[in-house]
Design a protein around this motif. Structure first.
Motif, mmCIF file in Angstrom:
data_model
loop_
_atom_site.group_PDB
_atom_site.id
_atom_site.type_symbol
_atom_site.label_atom_id
_atom_site.label_comp_id
_atom_site.label_asym_id
_atom_site.label_seq_id
_atom_site.Cartn_x
_atom_site.Cartn_y
_atom_site.Cartn_z
ATOM 1 N N GLY A 89 22.407 118.122 -21.286
ATOM 2 C CA GLY A 89 21.708 117.272 -21.651
ATOM 3 C C GLY A 89 20.332 117.219 -21.186
ATOM 4 N N ARG A 90 19.644 116.177 -21.673
ATOM 5 C CA ARG A 90 18.214 115.962 -21.257
ATOM 6 C C ARG A 90 17.917 114.621 -20.719
ATOM 7 N NH1 ARG A 90 13.024 115.118 -24.112
ATOM 8 N NH2 ARG A 90 11.355 116.556 -23.188
ATOM 9 N N TRP A 91 17.748 114.283 -19.710
ATOM 10 C CA TRP A 91 17.579 112.970 -18.876
ATOM 11 C C TRP A 91 16.141 112.495 -18.424
ATOM 12 C CZ3 TRP A 91 22.386 110.310 -18.051
ATOM 13 C CH2 TRP A 91 23.621 111.159 -18.521
ATOM 14 N N ARG A 92 16.000 111.366 -18.533
ATOM 15 C CA ARG A 92 15.020 110.720 -17.968
ATOM 16 C C ARG A 92 15.154 109.731 -16.600
ATOM 17 N NH1 ARG A 92 11.231 105.728 -18.311
ATOM 18 N NH2 ARG A 92 13.126 104.816 -19.533
ATOM 19 N N PHE A 93 14.767 110.130 -15.618
ATOM 20 C CA PHE A 93 14.798 109.390 -14.313
ATOM 21 C C PHE A 93 13.555 108.272 -14.129
ATOM 22 C CE2 PHE A 93 17.619 112.607 -14.056
ATOM 23 C CZ PHE A 93 18.738 112.227 -13.290
ATOM 24 N N PHE A 94 13.828 107.160 -13.883
ATOM 25 C CA PHE A 94 12.860 106.318 -13.646
ATOM 26 C C PHE A 94 13.116 105.311 -12.454
ATOM 27 C CE2 PHE A 94 15.925 104.781 -16.852
ATOM 28 C CZ PHE A 94 16.345 103.581 -16.549
ATOM 29 N N TRP A 95 11.926 104.598 -12.040
ATOM 30 C CA TRP A 95 12.231 104.167 -10.652
ATOM 31 C C TRP A 95 10.862 103.085 -10.655
ATOM 32 C CZ3 TRP A 95 11.099 109.081 -10.902
ATOM 33 C CH2 TRP A 95 9.816 109.476 -10.747
ATOM 34 N N GLY A 96 11.320 102.150 -9.554
ATOM 35 C CA GLY A 96 10.180 101.147 -9.277
ATOM 36 C C GLY A 96 10.949 99.708 -9.603
ATOM 37 N N ARG A 97 10.388 98.470 -9.134
ATOM 38 C CA ARG A 97 10.920 97.284 -9.372
ATOM 39 C C ARG A 97 11.416 96.925 -10.734
ATOM 40 N NH1 ARG A 97 12.996 93.240 -10.206
ATOM 41 N NH2 ARG A 97 12.637 91.210 -9.816
ATOM 42 N N TYR A 98 10.678 97.281 -11.653
ATOM 43 C CA TYR A 98 11.092 97.101 -13.248
ATOM 44 C C TYR A 98 11.240 98.652 -13.824
ATOM 45 C CZ TYR A 98 9.881 92.290 -12.256
ATOM 46 O OH TYR A 98 9.810 91.027 -11.642
ATOM 47 N N GLY A 99 11.273 99.453 -13.217
ATOM 48 C CA GLY A 99 11.597 100.736 -13.691
ATOM 49 C C GLY A 99 10.240 101.442 -14.332
ATOM 50 N N THR A 100 9.259 100.968 -14.018
ATOM 51 C CA THR A 100 7.976 101.246 -14.828
ATOM 52 C C THR A 100 6.890 102.071 -13.831
ATOM 53 O OG1 THR A 100 6.889 99.137 -14.452
ATOM 54 C CG2 THR A 100 8.230 99.458 -16.529
ATOM 55 N N GLY A 102 7.186 104.944 -12.274
ATOM 56 C CA GLY A 102 7.230 106.557 -12.303
ATOM 57 C C GLY A 102 8.329 106.960 -12.789
ATOM 58 N N GLU A 103 8.258 108.232 -13.589
ATOM 59 C CA GLU A 103 9.305 108.635 -14.239
ATOM 60 C C GLU A 103 9.262 110.198 -14.395
ATOM 61 O OE1 GLU A 103 8.875 108.919 -18.868
ATOM 62 O OE2 GLU A 103 8.724 106.913 -18.051
ATOM 63 N N VAL A 104 10.416 110.981 -14.608
ATOM 64 C CA VAL A 104 10.425 112.301 -14.761
ATOM 65 C C VAL A 104 11.680 112.524 -15.665
ATOM 66 C CG1 VAL A 104 11.911 112.700 -12.711
ATOM 67 C CG2 VAL A 104 10.280 114.435 -13.391
ATOM 68 N N THR A 105 11.435 113.738 -16.566
ATOM 69 C CA THR A 105 12.585 114.317 -17.386
ATOM 70 C C THR A 105 12.952 115.452 -16.876
ATOM 71 O OG1 THR A 105 11.630 113.326 -19.097
ATOM 72 C CG2 THR A 105 12.960 115.234 -19.706
ATOM 73 N N LEU A 106 14.587 115.465 -16.594
ATOM 74 C CA LEU A 106 14.955 116.732 -16.128
ATOM 75 C C LEU A 106 16.128 117.103 -17.087
ATOM 76 C CD1 LEU A 106 13.904 115.459 -13.493
ATOM 77 C CD2 LEU A 106 16.443 116.164 -12.440
ATOM 78 N N GLU A 107 16.052 118.615 -16.829
ATOM 79 C CA GLU A 107 17.003 119.494 -17.920
ATOM 80 C C GLU A 107 18.044 120.282 -17.364
ATOM 81 O OE1 GLU A 107 15.282 120.637 -21.660
ATOM 82 O OE2 GLU A 107 13.344 120.015 -20.958
ATOM 83 N N ILE A 125 18.390 111.164 -22.948
ATOM 84 C CA ILE A 125 17.463 110.943 -23.717
ATOM 85 C C ILE A 125 17.573 112.280 -24.977
ATOM 86 C CG2 ILE A 125 15.644 109.740 -22.639
ATOM 87 C CD1 ILE A 125 14.050 112.398 -21.983
ATOM 88 N N GLY A 126 18.549 112.949 -24.675
ATOM 89 C CA GLY A 126 18.941 114.224 -25.398
ATOM 90 C C GLY A 126 19.551 113.665 -26.631
ATOM 91 N N THR A 127 20.031 114.621 -27.439
ATOM 92 C CA THR A 127 20.637 114.568 -28.610
ATOM 93 C C THR A 127 22.218 114.463 -28.762
ATOM 94 O OG1 THR A 127 20.572 116.891 -29.343
ATOM 95 C CG2 THR A 127 18.719 115.260 -29.849
ATOM 96 N N ASP A 128 22.846 114.812 -27.814
ATOM 97 C CA ASP A 128 24.375 114.998 -27.404
ATOM 98 C C ASP A 128 24.758 114.276 -26.257
ATOM 99 O OD1 ASP A 128 24.893 116.639 -29.721
ATOM 100 O OD2 ASP A 128 23.505 118.305 -28.531
ATOM 101 N N TYR A 129 26.021 114.232 -26.043
ATOM 102 C CA TYR A 129 26.599 113.639 -24.952
ATOM 103 C C TYR A 129 26.134 114.473 -23.499
ATOM 104 C CZ TYR A 129 30.307 112.149 -21.488
ATOM 105 O OH TYR A 129 30.863 111.606 -20.449
ATOM 106 N N ARG A 210 12.865 122.179 -9.912
ATOM 107 C CA ARG A 210 13.338 122.934 -11.272
ATOM 108 C C ARG A 210 14.227 124.020 -11.318
ATOM 109 N NH1 ARG A 210 12.125 118.582 -14.831
ATOM 110 N NH2 ARG A 210 9.838 118.091 -14.324
ATOM 111 N N TYR A 211 15.462 124.193 -12.097
ATOM 112 C CA TYR A 211 16.298 125.306 -12.263
ATOM 113 C C TYR A 211 15.536 126.509 -12.120
ATOM 114 C CZ TYR A 211 19.967 128.042 -13.762
ATOM 115 O OH TYR A 211 20.999 129.161 -14.205
#
Length: 323
Positions: A89-100, A102-107, A125-129, A210-211
């Motif tokens: 899949g494709r994933w967004r990781f986010f952080w901070g007091r309200y999650g705003t 910073g963020e990064v997308t991992l595959e 944030i992908g199209t499949d499980y 990164r992979y």
């Protein structure tokens, strides 16, 4: 060790048993379809329904999260390391007091060593499980989860109450806190605001690998991804290495403590004194201490495998933490 004995230390992807009520946000819209897996160690699940596949102490815990598209894991923190690598899949990781903050997308194959002491969450944030595999520092995984205040408040609106004991109660099913047991105190805004909110530029260069960068560095010998002298220089109580086809060998070796093998791509033949087996992506194998073994690809094509072993470092905040 016989193949039959070793099989009890292997968790096949197809045999994983999910828990859909593992955490306090299990009924919260947007988070109510996630599945939690506890593979090695007790993990941090708040539900008595959570199945533990291998209870043998390793100095760290192995788990996983499976989520359909647009499903997220709510903001929380841990007192020990939390490392994820993307299995699918494709994933967004986010952080901070309200999650705003910073963020990064991992595959697939990417890995993130999330700093302790910050609120973090993630979503598919992908199209499949999709599935992400997790490593949590310490045998007790730091004593559980610290939720952002709004997460507990939202959960109460949807029927879930977390007790001060760390156990969940579902009021929609007629459950109530036992006599003498109080709800988990909600963190004050003042305390929550003390949690660091680092920027993307502060986190990604030091905590994300990164992979294909890892594969390139592991072209001829295994690469240490997380460790004192690793790509991500940290000492979270365990080391994570990556093995590829070019770095694999039939030479046997052993460790003085249990180690874990987790393929991310390809099929891997694992040979030990007493037998052999084949691992596929999503499988998890616990190799006993002092057992001679080796691993190498059994088929053509891309092949990479993560290797985890505990160290004598404390499984808590380290010098690289942003707090």
């Amino acid at each position: 060790m016989t193949p039959e004995e070793m099989e009890s230390r292997i968790v096949r992807y197809g045999d994983l048993k999910p828990c859909k009520t593992a955490f306090i946000d299990a009924h919260t819209p947007g988070s109510d379809q996630k599945e939690n897996f506890t593979i090695i160690g007790g993990g941090v699940s708040e539900s008595p329904d959570q199945h533990v596949h291998i209870a043998i102490p390793h100095g760290f815990n192995i788990g996983a999260a499976g989520q359909p598209p647009k499903c997220r894991n709510s903001l929380h923190s841990h007192r020990t390391a939390e490392v994820f690598f993307v299995l699918s899949g494709r994933w967004r990781f986010f952080w901070g007091r309200y999650g705003t903050a910073g963020e990064v997308t991992l595959e697939k194959g990417d890995i993130i060593n999330i700093p302790t002491g910050i609120f973090r969450g993630f979503e598919n944030i992908g199209t499949d499980y999709g599935m992400i595999m997790a490593i949590l520092g310490g045998d007790d995984a730091g004593g559980g989860v610290v939720w952002a205040p709004q997460v507990i408040q939202d959960a109460q609106d949807h029927g879930l109450v977390l007790a001060e004991t760390g156990k969940l109660y579902d009021t929609k099913q007629g459950q109530a806190l036992p006599d003498g047991v109080k709800p988990m105190p909600i963190m004050s805004d003042e305390d929550a605001n003390r949690y660091p909110s680092p920027t993307t530029a502060e986190v990604v260069p030091h905590y994300v690998a990164r992979y294909w960068d890892m594969v390139a560095l592991a072209d001829r010998k295994p690469v240490l991804v997380i460790g004192e002298n690793g790509m991500l220089r940290d000492r979270p109580g365990f080391e994570v290495g990556l093995l590829t086809r070019g770095a694999s060998t039939t030479d046997m070796h052993s460790h003085d403590r249990p180690s874990v093998l987790m393929p991310v791509t390809g099929h891997w033949r694992v040979v030990w004194d007493g037998g052999e087996t084949t691992l596929a992506p999503g499988d998890t194998m616990s190799v006993p201490e002092n057992l001679n073994h080796t691993a190498y690809p059994s088929m053509t094509g891309d092949a990479a495998l993560f290797h985890i072993v505990a160290t004598d470092d404390p499984a808590g905040p380290t010098a690289t933490d942003l707090n």
